[in-house]
Design a protein around this motif. Structure first.
Motif, PDB file in Angstrom:
ATOM      1  N   ILE A 140      50.929  41.463  33.369  1.00  0.00           N
ATOM      2  CA  ILE A 140      50.357  42.796  33.527  1.00  0.00           C
ATOM      3  C   ILE A 140      49.079  42.935  32.715  1.00  0.00           C
ATOM      4  O   ILE A 140      48.087  43.505  33.180  1.00  0.00           O
ATOM      5  N   GLU A 141      49.079  42.410  31.500  1.00  0.00           N
ATOM      6  CA  GLU A 141      47.875  42.480  30.671  1.00  0.00           C
ATOM      7  C   GLU A 141      46.732  41.720  31.317  1.00  0.00           C
ATOM      8  O   GLU A 141      45.561  42.124  31.221  1.00  0.00           O
ATOM      9  N   ALA A 142      47.046  40.633  32.000  1.00  0.00           N
ATOM     10  CA  ALA A 142      46.014  39.871  32.697  1.00  0.00           C
ATOM     11  C   ALA A 142      45.496  40.615  33.915  1.00  0.00           C
ATOM     12  O   ALA A 142      44.468  40.256  34.469  1.00  0.00           O
ATOM     13  N   SER A 147      38.947  48.392  37.243  1.00  0.00           N
ATOM     14  CA  SER A 147      37.654  48.625  37.877  1.00  0.00           C
ATOM     15  C   SER A 147      37.422  47.703  39.069  1.00  0.00           C
ATOM     16  O   SER A 147      36.909  48.112  40.089  1.00  0.00           O
ATOM     17  N   ASP A 148      37.793  46.434  38.938  1.00  0.00           N
ATOM     18  CA  ASP A 148      37.549  45.510  40.045  1.00  0.00           C
ATOM     19  C   ASP A 148      38.810  44.737  40.427  1.00  0.00           C
ATOM     20  O   ASP A 148      38.751  43.792  41.207  1.00  0.00           O
ATOM     21  N   GLU A 149      39.938  45.179  39.883  1.00  0.00           N
ATOM     22  CA  GLU A 149      41.235  44.612  40.262  1.00  0.00           C
ATOM     23  C   GLU A 149      41.295  43.100  40.044  1.00  0.00           C
ATOM     24  O   GLU A 149      41.906  42.361  40.805  1.00  0.00           O
ATOM     25  N   ARG A 150      40.680  42.633  38.986  1.00  0.00           N
ATOM     26  CA  ARG A 150      40.817  41.229  38.633  1.00  0.00           C
ATOM     27  C   ARG A 150      42.175  41.010  37.971  1.00  0.00           C
ATOM     28  O   ARG A 150      42.886  41.947  37.662  1.00  0.00           O
ATOM     29  N   GLY A 151      42.495  39.774  37.726  1.00  0.00           N
ATOM     30  CA  GLY A 151      43.741  39.467  37.050  1.00  0.00           C
ATOM     31  C   GLY A 151      44.734  38.792  37.973  1.00  0.00           C
ATOM     32  O   GLY A 151      44.524  38.675  39.178  1.00  0.00           O
ATOM     33  N   ASN A 260      54.582  44.725  41.522  1.00  0.00           N
ATOM     34  CA  ASN A 260      53.645  44.642  42.641  1.00  0.00           C
ATOM     35  C   ASN A 260      52.265  45.090  42.199  1.00  0.00           C
ATOM     36  O   ASN A 260      52.121  46.153  41.572  1.00  0.00           O
ATOM     37  N   GLY A 261      51.277  44.273  42.512  1.00  0.00           N
ATOM     38  CA  GLY A 261      49.894  44.624  42.242  1.00  0.00           C
ATOM     39  C   GLY A 261      49.072  44.531  43.505  1.00  0.00           C
ATOM     40  O   GLY A 261      49.571  44.138  44.568  1.00  0.00           O
TER      41      GLY A 261
END
Length: 382
Positions: A140-142, A147-151, A260-261
């Motif tokens: 989750i931290e990653a 802002s740009d939904e990275r991770g 879920n992301g």
């Protein structure tokens, strides 16, 4: 209060299963803590297990002993508030087995007392140190950049956590956790684990919707809850957390986490191995495999699209859980007491494994809101 060197003397109040299997062994293994006293009102099991430790039969004796620096309370929930209050008034640092207390008013009183006296007050939310939860936290931290939904998973939109068991009958001798009274039931027993984890990851929600009930109905008009489902909603991010626990889930490998992301999903079945290891006498100091999930079939499953890769690489596979370690809490607690900072809030920031009084009180507030929501059959605001 002046610093304590080189170790802090500990009094463990209560000598039930959790004190025997968890608190006392971890205290004795800590380089910063010394098991000095055990309060056991009836019997002498503590003397047999720890012949060089003082035995007390009353809290007055513990509080009057100037050699005791830290009091660990492992008694039934309805005694937590009075015992913690007495220890703090005697100038002792206090750690309480979860939940901290039964009511938010009691929690606020203890927080104020500890703050005024510049004493450490914390609660043993050990499930923050489960390996599977630590893995979820890192994923989750990653994925925390909205802002740009990275991770790894992108922006988190749904978090589900279970703590399910199968027990279709009451425990032998009708344990207090399943007897009518303050602090009994699954919401007070397993709820603090799931609720604290969600608060730790996401902070306080905007609204709470809960269904708390008794499914087993083992006694006529039994008021003791044995299952709950809680929804926490966060308006700013659109996140929903679903937390559930029950006593009638018979699957050997039940769902533990679903996250879920916008990029993918993480699933984990089965629980952290530490509880079973402790029951077999395995600890970090005598077992090199402590806290490790060795069965790869129980590792988490991930299905996601990696960011910053040409064409968006699709990843499907297993995620080895981070090693769990309940001993990290006692390490942090020992260091915090020995290196006691003159400004206590600095202590909780310095030792992340410790639960701050404010966090502990928030968990109790959330339990109360869950009960209110369930009783009134409506969504309530934080």
């Amino acid at each position: 209060m002046t610093s304590i060197s080189p170790v802090a003397n500990v009094a463990v109040v209560g000598f039930g299963k959790i004190a025997q299997e968890l608190h006392c062994p971890f205290v004795t293994a800590s380089p910063h803590l010394r098991l000095h006293t055990i309060l056991e009102r009836h019997g002498d099991r503590c003397v047999q297990a720890y012949p060089n430790v003082c035995r007390a039969t009353t809290m007055d004796v513990v509080c009057a002993d100037a050699a005791v620096h830290l009091v660990i309370i492992t008694t039934p929930n309805d005694s937590h508030a009075s015992l913690a209050r007495q220890a703090l008034q005697a100038g002792k640092h206090v750690m309480v087995e979860k939940p901290l207390v039964n009511t938010y008013a009691e929690a606020q009183e203890l927080v104020q007392l500890a703050t005024e006296r510049n004493l450490i007050l914390t609660v043993f939310h050990n499930r923050r140190l489960d390996g599977d939860f630590l893995t979820v936290k890192r994923l989750i931290e990653a994925a925390s950049d909205d802002s740009d939904e990275r991770g790894v998973l992108g922006r988190i939109v749904y978090y589900e956590s279970h703590f399910d068991r199968y027990r279709d009958q009451l425990k032998p001798n009708h344990a207090w956790r399943e007897a009518a009274g303050p602090g009994s039931g699954v919401l007070a027993d397993l709820g603090p684990h799931l609720l604290d984890q969600a608060l730790y990851l996401f902070g306080t929600p905007d609204t709470v919707t809960a269904d708390v009930r008794n499914q087993r109905q083992l006694k006529p008009n039994d008021p003791v809850d044995d299952t709950f489902t809680v929804h926490l909603d966060y308006q700013a991010t659109g996140l929903r957390c679903t937390l559930t626990a029950g006593m009638l889930v018979r699957m050997a490998n039940p769902l533990r986490f679903m996250v879920n992301g916008t990029r993918g999903t993480y699933l984990k079945y089965g629980g952290d191995p530490q509880e079973a290891q402790l029951q077999r006498g395995k600890y970090p100091f005598n077992c090199i495999e402590y806290g490790l999930e060795l069965d790869q079939d129980k590792w988490g499953q991930i299905d996601t699209t990696l960011p910053d890769t040409q064409g968006g690489v699709h990843l499907v596979g297993r995620v080895e859980p981070v090693r769990g370690n309940y001993g990290a809490f006692f390490e942090a607690l020992g260091r915090a007491v020995v290196d006691h900072d003159p400004v206590v809030p600095v202590v909780y920031a310095k030792y992340e494994a410790l639960v701050s009084p404010r966090e502990a009180a928030q968990c109790i507030r959330l339990i109360e809101l869950c009960r209110q929501s369930s009783e009134e059959k409506r969504t309530v605001a934080w």
